[in-house]
Design a protein around this motif. Structure first.
Motif: not given
Lengths: 155, 90
Positions: A92-98, A122-123, B52-55, B59-67
């Motif tokens: 889940f690392k955002n590799v494409i950003a920036n 990647t978002l 920021v909510v999307t990130s 991104d920061y809590r991607g596993f939540d979305t995966l679940g």
């Protein structure tokens, strides 16, 4: 069930609802919304189309739409986009950003700004994949209920 | 004997709840101030998204979305599996 009012309203509203759903999915990294919400809006537009048309037309039109494949593509694409982060980083690392990637790879200006579509990394891809998945899943649920419980001879 | 034991447990649990209610944090005071500040200050440059909510969600809590996606997938699979047989027979 399909009265003239519903049919006439659907002609105008369905395209607007579908466009709005696609807008919410694509602008998930700029405005409130995202894949789940946009997919739900898109599926509601398709549900309107399903409800307002005749049984045989719906059955014939949706016979060629690969809904289950779309859902699988969404799930696998989401996992694959997340697995892109394994290139030197973590899941889940955002590799494409920036990174200057042509699509959605531009860096965003820091601070208060209106937002540009070509950012997000990647978002945005994850938004598109999750939106595909949600719209395919919800539409298939509505479609199978309609095909099971729908009145076959209306009007 | 059993009744007094139950009464004792009831009183003890009530006292525990009262103590927990008294030691609650005052209303409106944030719990994880450092994390909130980090998200607000760094989300725009790290995830390069204005929302920021999307990130946070992707991104920061991607596993939540995966679940969540897995839950939806399971629901759709369950509905299709439960309703498939009758559709074939009709």
């Amino acid at each position: 069930m399909t009265t003239v009012i519903i049919k006439t309203t659907t002609k105008f509203l369905a395209s607007l609802i579908l466009t709005f759903g696609a807008y919410i999915i694509l602008h998930g990294h700029l405005t409130p919304g995202g894949g789940f919400q946009g997919g739900a809006v898109f599926a509601s537009g398709l549900a309107l189309l399903i409800v307002a048309n005749r049984y045989d037309d719906v059955k014939r039109a949706f016979k060629r739409v690969p809904l289950s494949s779309l859902e699988s593509i969404g799930a696998l694409g989401f996992l694959g986009t997340a697995a892109l982060g394994f290139m030197g980083y973590t899941f889940f690392k955002n590799v494409i950003a920036n990174s200057g990637f042509p699509l959605f790879g531009e860096p965003t200006p820091i601070g208060i700004n209106p937002g540009y579509l070509n950012t997000g990394g990647t978002l945005t891809y994850m938004n598109i994949f999750v939106g595909t998945k949600v719209l395919a899943g919800l539409t298939s649920i509505i479609l199978i209920f309609f095909l099971l419980l729908g009145v076959k001879k209306d009007e | 004997m059993r009744r007094s034991l139950g009464l004792f447990a009831f009183i003890g649990f009530t006292l525990f709840l009262l103590a927990a209610a008294i030691s609650l944090r005052p209303f409106g005071e944030p719990v994880h101030t450092e994390m909130d500040t980090y998200f607000i200050q760094h989300a725009q440059e790290e995830a390069s998204a204005n929302n920021v909510v999307t990130s946070v969600v992707f991104d920061y809590r991607g596993f939540d979305t995966l679940g969540e996606a897995t839950v939806l997938f399971t629901a759709v699979a369950g509905v299709l599996m439960a309703l498939r047989k009758r559709e074939v027979s009709s």
